[in-house]
Design a protein around this motif. Structure first.
Motif, PDB file in Angstrom:
ATOM      1  N   ALA A  87       0.763  -1.271  -0.092  1.00 25.29           N
ATOM      2  CA  ALA A  87      -0.087  -0.014   0.105  1.00 25.29           C
ATOM      3  C   ALA A  87       0.905   1.362  -0.094  1.00 25.29           C
ATOM      4  O   ALA A  87       0.511   2.340  -0.620  1.00 25.29           O
ATOM      5  CB  ALA A  87      -0.913   0.022   1.109  1.00 25.29           C
ATOM      6  N   GLU A  88       2.209   1.235   0.591  1.00 23.13           N
ATOM      7  CA  GLU A  88       2.902   2.520   0.652  1.00 23.13           C
ATOM      8  C   GLU A  88       2.241   3.781   1.182  1.00 23.13           C
ATOM      9  O   GLU A  88       2.343   4.774   0.449  1.00 23.13           O
ATOM     10  CB  GLU A  88       3.531   2.725  -0.712  1.00 23.13           C
ATOM     11  CG  GLU A  88       4.621   1.583  -1.338  1.00 23.13           C
ATOM     12  CD  GLU A  88       5.288   1.900  -2.563  1.00 23.13           C
ATOM     13  OE1 GLU A  88       4.633   2.887  -3.188  1.00 23.13           O
ATOM     14  OE2 GLU A  88       6.094   0.992  -3.168  1.00 23.13           O
ATOM     15  N   ILE A  89       1.606   3.351   2.293  1.00 22.94           N
ATOM     16  CA  ILE A  89       0.924   4.728   2.984  1.00 22.94           C
ATOM     17  C   ILE A  89       1.641   4.947   4.186  1.00 22.94           C
ATOM     18  O   ILE A  89       1.169   6.034   4.760  1.00 22.94           O
ATOM     19  CB  ILE A  89      -0.576   4.808   3.168  1.00 22.94           C
ATOM     20  CG1 ILE A  89      -0.935   3.354   4.069  1.00 22.94           C
ATOM     21  CG2 ILE A  89      -1.416   4.489   1.883  1.00 22.94           C
ATOM     22  CD1 ILE A  89      -2.456   3.306   4.282  1.00 22.94           C
ATOM     23  N   GLY A  90       2.699   4.441   4.363  1.00 20.86           N
ATOM     24  CA  GLY A  90       3.336   4.987   5.554  1.00 20.86           C
ATOM     25  C   GLY A  90       2.692   4.872   6.732  1.00 20.86           C
ATOM     26  O   GLY A  90       1.877   3.887   6.998  1.00 20.86           O
ATOM     27  N   GLU A  91       2.901   6.042   7.909  1.00 20.61           N
ATOM     28  CA  GLU A  91       2.265   6.079   8.989  1.00 20.61           C
ATOM     29  C   GLU A  91       0.604   6.410   9.142  1.00 20.61           C
ATOM     30  O   GLU A  91       0.197   6.104  10.248  1.00 20.61           O
ATOM     31  CB  GLU A  91       3.034   7.145   9.911  1.00 20.61           C
ATOM     32  CG  GLU A  91       2.606   8.545   9.050  1.00 20.61           C
ATOM     33  CD  GLU A  91       3.393   9.634   9.963  1.00 20.61           C
ATOM     34  OE1 GLU A  91       3.146  10.827   9.770  1.00 20.61           O
ATOM     35  OE2 GLU A  91       4.391   9.580  10.619  1.00 20.61           O
ATOM     36  N   PHE A  92       0.280   6.533   7.798  1.00 13.49           N
ATOM     37  CA  PHE A  92      -1.335   6.720   7.821  1.00 13.49           C
ATOM     38  C   PHE A  92      -1.950   5.363   8.015  1.00 13.49           C
ATOM     39  O   PHE A  92      -3.057   5.505   8.075  1.00 13.49           O
ATOM     40  CB  PHE A  92      -1.497   7.377   6.302  1.00 13.49           C
ATOM     41  CG  PHE A  92      -1.445   8.802   6.380  1.00 13.49           C
ATOM     42  CD1 PHE A  92      -2.216   9.619   6.526  1.00 13.49           C
ATOM     43  CD2 PHE A  92      -0.145   9.238   6.057  1.00 13.49           C
ATOM     44  CE1 PHE A  92      -2.098  10.719   6.581  1.00 13.49           C
ATOM     45  CE2 PHE A  92      -0.121  10.771   5.744  1.00 13.49           C
ATOM     46  CZ  PHE A  92      -0.997  11.522   6.044  1.00 13.49           C
ATOM     47  N   ILE A  93      -1.024   4.295   7.908  1.00 13.73           N
ATOM     48  CA  ILE A  93      -2.056   3.046   8.278  1.00 13.73           C
ATOM     49  C   ILE A  93      -2.514   2.951   9.556  1.00 13.73           C
ATOM     50  O   ILE A  93      -3.601   2.242   9.892  1.00 13.73           O
ATOM     51  CB  ILE A  93      -0.837   1.789   8.123  1.00 13.73           C
ATOM     52  CG1 ILE A  93      -1.611   0.488   8.243  1.00 13.73           C
ATOM     53  CG2 ILE A  93      -0.042   1.846   9.467  1.00 13.73           C
ATOM     54  CD1 ILE A  93      -2.393   0.362   6.938  1.00 13.73           C
ATOM     55  N   ASP A  94      -2.142   3.847  10.405  1.00 18.44           N
ATOM     56  CA  ASP A  94      -2.842   3.961  11.831  1.00 18.44           C
ATOM     57  C   ASP A  94      -3.606   5.338  12.035  1.00 18.44           C
ATOM     58  O   ASP A  94      -4.057   5.515  13.054  1.00 18.44           O
ATOM     59  CB  ASP A  94      -1.715   4.071  12.970  1.00 18.44           C
ATOM     60  CG  ASP A  94      -1.199   2.683  13.144  1.00 18.44           C
ATOM     61  OD1 ASP A  94      -1.991   1.652  13.119  1.00 18.44           O
ATOM     62  OD2 ASP A  94      -0.059   2.344  13.015  1.00 18.44           O
ATOM     63  N   GLN A  95      -3.966   5.902  11.042  1.00 18.06           N
ATOM     64  CA  GLN A  95      -4.751   7.105  10.946  1.00 18.06           C
ATOM     65  C   GLN A  95      -6.258   6.661  10.503  1.00 18.06           C
ATOM     66  O   GLN A  95      -6.356   5.806   9.810  1.00 18.06           O
ATOM     67  CB  GLN A  95      -4.465   8.224  10.206  1.00 18.06           C
ATOM     68  CG  GLN A  95      -2.935   8.652  10.345  1.00 18.06           C
ATOM     69  CD  GLN A  95      -3.138   9.361  11.793  1.00 18.06           C
ATOM     70  OE1 GLN A  95      -3.881  10.093  12.206  1.00 18.06           O
ATOM     71  NE2 GLN A  95      -1.977   9.101  12.466  1.00 18.06           N
ATOM     72  N   ALA A  96      -7.313   7.467  10.769  1.00 19.62           N
ATOM     73  CA  ALA A  96      -8.714   7.209  10.347  1.00 19.62           C
ATOM     74  C   ALA A  96      -8.782   7.162   8.870  1.00 19.62           C
ATOM     75  O   ALA A  96      -8.225   8.166   8.330  1.00 19.62           O
ATOM     76  CB  ALA A  96      -9.678   8.154  11.159  1.00 19.62           C
ATOM     77  N   VAL A  97      -9.549   6.350   8.130  1.00 19.99           N
ATOM     78  CA  VAL A  97      -9.602   6.407   6.716  1.00 19.99           C
ATOM     79  C   VAL A  97     -10.125   7.565   6.242  1.00 19.99           C
ATOM     80  O   VAL A  97     -10.000   7.917   5.167  1.00 19.99           O
ATOM     81  CB  VAL A  97     -10.393   4.944   6.370  1.00 19.99           C
ATOM     82  CG1 VAL A  97     -10.764   5.192   4.815  1.00 19.99           C
ATOM     83  CG2 VAL A  97      -9.496   3.871   6.653  1.00 19.99           C
ATOM     84  N   LYS A  98     -10.922   8.246   7.014  1.00 21.25           N
ATOM     85  CA  LYS A  98     -11.667   9.569   6.697  1.00 21.25           C
ATOM     86  C   LYS A  98     -10.587  10.489   6.206  1.00 21.25           C
ATOM     87  O   LYS A  98     -10.821  11.537   5.505  1.00 21.25           O
ATOM     88  CB  LYS A  98     -12.721   9.862   7.370  1.00 21.25           C
ATOM     89  CG  LYS A  98     -11.967  10.556   8.934  1.00 21.25           C
ATOM     90  CD  LYS A  98     -13.308  10.838   9.618  1.00 21.25           C
ATOM     91  CE  LYS A  98     -12.720  11.115  11.122  1.00 21.25           C
ATOM     92  NZ  LYS A  98     -13.867  11.612  11.997  1.00 21.25           N
ATOM     93  N   THR A  99      -9.466  10.637   6.471  1.00 20.39           N
ATOM     94  CA  THR A  99      -8.202  11.356   6.308  1.00 20.39           C
ATOM     95  C   THR A  99      -7.530  11.003   5.184  1.00 20.39           C
ATOM     96  O   THR A  99      -6.660  11.892   4.558  1.00 20.39           O
ATOM     97  CB  THR A  99      -7.221  11.414   7.626  1.00 20.39           C
ATOM     98  OG1 THR A  99      -6.719  10.338   7.872  1.00 20.39           O
ATOM     99  CG2 THR A  99      -8.006  11.831   8.893  1.00 20.39           C
TER     100      THR A  99
END
Length: 455
Positions: free
Chosen positions: A136-148
């Motif tokens: 997926a290569e989304i880095g630290e966003f893996i632990d952020q809410a998907v709405k962001t």
């Protein structure tokens, strides 16, 4: 259902109720079928086919032909009105990527939830999570809410989950048309790996070249009906003929396709190639010049319906203007044809394309890079002499040439006429040929070997 089949569809139909006004839904519920407040729309009607295990099948058709509805029925997200669907194996679907994600949950939580829906246990998801995260290569966003997430990040994560469940059946619905070029190439590479592993793939795309390259067989849908199935090259040719047909001729072309029956060969190319004379097949001299073999004639010419223009007399000629169809690699040739205009046309461009017998596009050219460089106006009764010069860098084999002329019809550019497999030609065998693949890129090897003395 046979153990050799992955998907079996029999007499499948799907009807949707179309209400003109929102209140009609309430009236229909209260009427208890005594009166009908809706119109019936049959998205699919009597579709049947079987797909064997390990087979890759493409579904093509114009917008509104029922392709996406068919895939949703196969996946089980819609129920059929009539007919049956039987599947044998774990299904992973690339439909509306990310549509099942909860926007309030983090990417990590959605991965586990989505994987569970696809049939993985938590332990199996744990084992695959690092690979999903890396893809997926989304880095630290893996632990952020998907709405962001941006839409691109959502697509990356959804694809990463679906593609890593090791599916036995993979359903793909135009999912690869999203994302940047690098991501699309990464997705195609993974799909090719899944195909090599023996999985069954049901693939919907508007890209004819993608269907030809990926699929073993193709099915043409139109207005909810299956018109024909067979070799991808032939089916794509018929689909494109239907797609670019004048509106008043669509019905007759549909009937022509249906009456043709199931296509068993590769669009006639096998027949055409078998007609090559014995003398041509047995040549092995790299010193022989190009020549014309009267037996080497395309038997699979497919003509689009005309929008007021006709392509005539397509042929290959050498530097002196003599017709040839047995070419010598490295020499320059000219592909020529005439276009007769029965109607006036604007923004006119001409084109050519070289293809393999399987339908893979190798390369070609157009007469202008954009509409600004096109011929502004061609009057009724005009005849254009078109010529493309090219250097033959193809390795020995048999190839086809297309010819096309485009112009503005209404507000959009479309084919005024097109010929598929207009010409068939052969590149002569070469002694001591070190070039591999289809195209000779004039690669030169340089080898240095150092001998290491033993102690």
């Amino acid at each position: 259902m046979s153990s050799e089949l992955a998907i079996s569809v029999h007499d499948l139909s799907k009807c949707f109720h179309i209400y003109d006004k929102p209140r009609d839904r309430l009236f229909q519920m209260l009427a208890r079928d005594r009166k009908q407040y809706f119109r019936e729309f049959w998205a699919l009607n009597g579709v049947s086919f079987d797909i064997r295990k390990g087979e890759t099948v493409g579904i093509v058709g114009r917008n509104g032909s029922g392709k996406s509805t068919l895939l949703q029925l196969v996946c089980g997200t819609l129920n059929p009105t009539h007919g049956t669907i039987t599947t044998n194996g774990r299904i992973a679907a690339l439909l509306e990527l990310g549509s099942g994600f909860n926007p309030e949950f983090s990417g990590r939580e959605n991965v586990y939830m989505n994987a569970a829906v696809l049939g993985l246990s938590r332990e199996e998801t744990d084992a695959r999570f690092s690979e999903i995260e890396a893809f997926a290569e989304i880095g630290e966003f893996i632990d952020q809410a998907v709405k962001t997430y941006s839409s691109g990040m959502m697509v990356r994560l959804a694809f990463a989950v679906a593609i890593n469940v090791e599916p036995q059946i993979l359903i793909v619905d135009e999912a690869l048309s999203v994302g940047d070029e690098l991501f699309q190439r990464k997705c195609f590479a993974r799909i090719e790996a899944i195909k090599e592993s023996g999985a069954t793939i049901l693939f919907v795309s508007h890209s004819g070249s993608a269907v030809v390259e990926l699929c073993d067989r193709a099915i043409l849908l139109d207005s909810g009906e299956k018109l024909i199935e067979g070799a991808p090259k032939s089916i794509i040719g018929k689909y494109q003929k239907l797609l670019y047909a004048p509106r008043e001729k669509v019905a007759s072309i549909r009937q022509e396709i249906i009456s043709g029956g199931e296509v068993k060969d590769a669009g006639g190319s096998e027949v055409a190639i078998s007609n090559v004379s014995r003398a041509t097949q047995d040549l092995d001299s790299e010193d022989m010049d190009a020549f014309y073999d009267p037996h080497l004639i395309s038997q699979s010419v497919l003509s689009y319906e005309s929008h007021g223009a006709w392509i005539e007399r397509p042929q290959l000629v050498d530097r002196t203007g003599e017709p040839v169809n047995c070419l010598k690699r490295g020499d320059t040739y000219r592909y020529t044809y005439q276009v007769r205009f029965e109607k006036g046309a604007t923004a006119v461009r001409f084109g050519m394309m070289i293809k393999t017998p399987g339908g893979v596009e190798l390369g070609g050219s157009v007469s202008a890079a954009n509409l600004q460089g096109a011929v502004g106006l061609v009057r009724k009764g005009s005849v254009a002499q078109v010529e493309f010069s090219f250097q033959c860098r193809l390795n020995p084999g048999t190839y086809f040439l297309n010819a096309g002329v485009t112009g503005t019809v209404g507000e959009s550019e479309t084919y005024l006429h097109r010929l598929l497999d207009a010409c068939l030609f052969r590149v002569l065998p070469i002694g001591d040929n070190m070039a591999t693949g289809t195209v000779d890129f004039n690669c030169v090897s340089d080898l240095t070997l150092k001998n290491i003395e033993e102690d």
